[in-house]
Design a protein around this motif. Structure first.
Motif, PDB file in Angstrom:
ATOM      1  N   ALA A 109       4.354   1.105  -9.318  1.00 27.88           N
ATOM      2  CA  ALA A 109       3.131   1.326  -8.536  1.00 27.88           C
ATOM      3  C   ALA A 109       2.008   0.430  -9.037  1.00 27.88           C
ATOM      4  CB  ALA A 109       2.718   2.793  -8.613  1.00 27.88           C
ATOM      5  N   SER A 167       1.566   8.535  -6.635  1.00 22.73           N
ATOM      6  CA  SER A 167       1.409   9.998  -6.665  1.00 22.73           C
ATOM      7  C   SER A 167       2.646  10.676  -7.256  1.00 22.73           C
ATOM      8  CB  SER A 167       1.084  10.543  -5.275  1.00 22.73           C
ATOM      9  OG  SER A 167       1.925   9.975  -4.324  1.00 22.73           O
ATOM     10  N   ILE A 206       0.817   4.105  -2.904  1.00 27.73           N
ATOM     11  CA  ILE A 206       0.450   5.503  -2.667  1.00 27.73           C
ATOM     12  C   ILE A 206       1.583   6.443  -3.076  1.00 27.73           C
ATOM     13  CG2 ILE A 206      -0.092   7.195  -0.873  1.00 27.73           C
ATOM     14  CD1 ILE A 206      -1.517   4.803   0.602  1.00 27.73           C
ATOM     15  N   LEU A 209       0.827  -1.209   0.000  1.00 30.28           N
ATOM     16  CA  LEU A 209       0.000   0.000   0.000  1.00 30.28           C
ATOM     17  C   LEU A 209       0.860   1.257   0.000  1.00 30.28           C
ATOM     18  CD1 LEU A 209      -2.953  -0.727   2.471  1.00 30.28           C
ATOM     19  CD2 LEU A 209      -3.093  -0.256   0.028  1.00 30.28           C
TER      20      LEU A 209
END
Lengths: 260, 309
Positions: free
Chosen positions: B284, B124, B120, B116
């Motif tokens: 990601a 981003s 994140i 996770l």
């Protein structure tokens, strides 16, 4: 499920002892087992090892009874006890995460059964469990939400251990070269767990246990690898500092060597 | 040639490790980043246990940032006063990061939090990099010579109390955001096994307005100090630092970085940033995939005993 270890184990051992003594009196044949190596050393180039377990079946000294087969041999090889957790992922709020778990306390790190015939043909499942020739029988304590779950997870534990080569049932691994001489080959994988191993040989005749014999062997890292894993465990602070100094030196050397 | 990793208790091909270190080192030299955020996921995806991968990569990041920091130090590109505050807060953050790491590992949720976390942060930062770089490229091809938006000298951060003057960076700023950034990078870095340079540099530029000539050097020094502290904390706390593993990665990484840096100087800034953005996004997405798609085997097994047996 909680299995009180002592309450279950001590009477069992007692029963086995009495049973063994009784068998000895009735059948004057004994097992003389040997192993090709008593110590397996793991060094930097270790890629696994072959261990040969062999032995003969002889008459007891002073006995004039003839040694007559056919015999069956089961060899149980188990590693030292470790605590393990089996976890199951399930989808929650859209993502997969570990949701349910069962803890196996004091489970053998390695469990292989080598036999001359499928073990279920040699003896009944209850007797095999009683003799400890069953992974569940060797686990000290199992903690899980319900008995149904722990049984399912025990099967998963066997499967996962089998995938990495630490669990196995080889039903024709023990071969007889003469009616009284047998041998078996055990392949220890490259990532075999360290520790003390116990190899127990069971001798059966017509479905009856005649003799059993246990021997220890050791799997341990030697040389540089032993030094590294020992210092990581015993002097973690110094070990960490050495790692950092090594990294600083490598980085500095790289910078100097290439004059960046 | 197989080499036995004494802490991971695994036998792996040494050329595979050095090669992977080299490839990631090449990228880190090319983009001027630490490379931990690429190396840790790659190792996890190839089957190295996540705790060992995270802890050992911290050692590799120390080596990678040392050569970089030294070269910036020679050119005076480090603000030691600012770095001191960042490192102080960072080490505290790392302490909490490593404690959280051990707690999560015990609870069986370490892999989830790592996945996770990567999703994140990489998601981003990757989107931001691609968006910015593509924007610049589009403007350039349209030949509009619009001046780049220069970030203003002051923002809300500069209104906070407890201000300190940082001469080298030509800044007079509150230490609260400085400590906050340091703490955050230390925490995230030690938890995820990344240096955090790719989060720290934008934070220093956009929040504190640290000038470009000292931002990379200062960030490298902070990453170096935090990762050194994290390596020691991991060694003491979870005993998952594999020195043989870390050394193989370092040798590859430090060598690869030199070639990467040489090529990086020939590429345009926004080109490298766009490329980095795409790589970051790909990693990601790989994490998103592992979280969202039904695993081939929902069951996993872990030994509870810490360290080598």
């Amino acid at each position: 499920m909680q299995v009180p270890f002592a309450k279950f184990f001590i009477p069992l051992m007692g029963a086995i002892l009495i049973f063994t003594l009784w068998v000895h009196a009735s059948l004057a044949q004994k097992l003389v087992p040997k192993m090709s190596e008593l110590e397996i050393s793991i060094n930097s180039t270790f890629t696994g090892e072959n261990l040969t377990l062999f032995g003969t079946i002889e008459a007891h000294i002073g006995s004039d009874e003839k040694v007559e087969g056919p015999f069956d041999v089961i060899i149980l090889v188990q590693g030292s006890a470790v605590d393990r957790v089996v976890r199951e992922k399930s989808r929650q709020a859209g993502i997969w995460l570990n949701a349910q778990q069962v803890t196996f306390k004091g489970a053998p790190s390695y469990f292989h059964v080598l036999s001359s015939r499928p073990i279920e043909d040699i003896n009944s499942a209850e007797n095999l469990v009683e003799l400890g020739i069953d992974l569940t029988a060797q686990i000290h304590e199992i903690e899980g939400p319900s008995e149904q779950v722990t049984i399912a997870y025990t099967n998963e534990l066997k499967r996962l251990m089998q995938e990495v080569g630490t669990y196995g049932l080889s039903s024709h691994a023990v071969s007889f070269h003469s009616p009284t001489f047998y041998s078996a080959n055990l392949e220890l994988p490259a990532d075999v767990p360290n520790g003390t191993y116990l190899a127990t040989t069971f001798l059966f005749k017509d479905g009856t246990l005649i003799d059993r014999s246990a021997a220890r062997f050791f799997v341990r890292t030697i040389g540089m690898e032993e030094f590294i894993s020992d210092s990581a465990r015993d002097f973690p602070l110094a070990y960490g500092i050495v790692c950092v100094l090594l990294a600083l030196f490598t980085g500095w050397l790289g910078g100097v060597a290439f004059r960046r | 040639m197989q080499v036995y990793l004494p802490i991971a208790e695994l036998s792996v091909n040494i050329f595979f490790l050095i090669g992977m270190g080299g490839a990631v080192g090449f990228l880190s030299g090319l983009f001027g980043v630490g490379g931990g955020f690429l190396l840790t996921p790659l190792l996890i995806f190839t089957g190295i246990p996540a705790p060992v991968a995270v802890a050992s990569v911290t050692g590799q990041v120390v080596a990678a940032s040392t050569s970089g920091a030294l070269s910036y130090y020679r050119h005076g590109g480090i603000d030691f006063h600012l770095a001191m505050y960042l490192v102080f807060a960072g080490v505290i953050g790392a302490f909490f990061g490593v404690s959280t790491f051990s707690a999560l590992r015990g609870a069986g949720q370490l892999d989830l939090v790592i996945s996770l976390g990567y999703l994140i942060f990489l998601g981003s930062i990757g989107s931001l990099l691609v968006y910015e770089a593509v924007g610049t490229l589009v403007r350039r091809t349209k030949n509009k010579n619009r001046p780049l938006k220069v970030p203003g000298k002051h923002n809300w951060v500069h209104g906070l109390p407890l201000r300190v003057r940082f001469k080298r960076s030509n800044l007079y700023v509150s230490i609260l955001p400085v400590l906050g950034i340091g703490l955050f990078i230390g925490f995230v870095g030690s938890l995820l096994g990344i240096g955090g340079g790719f989060i720290l540099v934008p934070a220093l530029v956009y929040i504190l307005r640290v000038p470009g000539n000292v931002v990379i050097g200062t960030s490298l020094l902070q990453v170096l100090a935090i990762m050194a502290a994290t390596t020691i904390l991991h060694a003491v706390n979870s005993q998952t630092v594999d020195i043989v593993f870390a050394l193989s990665l370092m040798v590859g990484g430090v060598t690869g970085a030199q070639f990467g840096a040489a090529i990086g100087q020939k590429m345009r800034g926004e080109q490298t940033r766009a490329l980095l953005g795409f790589i970051v996004l790909a990693v990601a997405l790989r994490f998103a995939y592992s979280l969202l798609v039904t695993p081939s085997d929902p069951f996993s097994i872990t030994a509870i005993t810490l360290g080598a047996g």
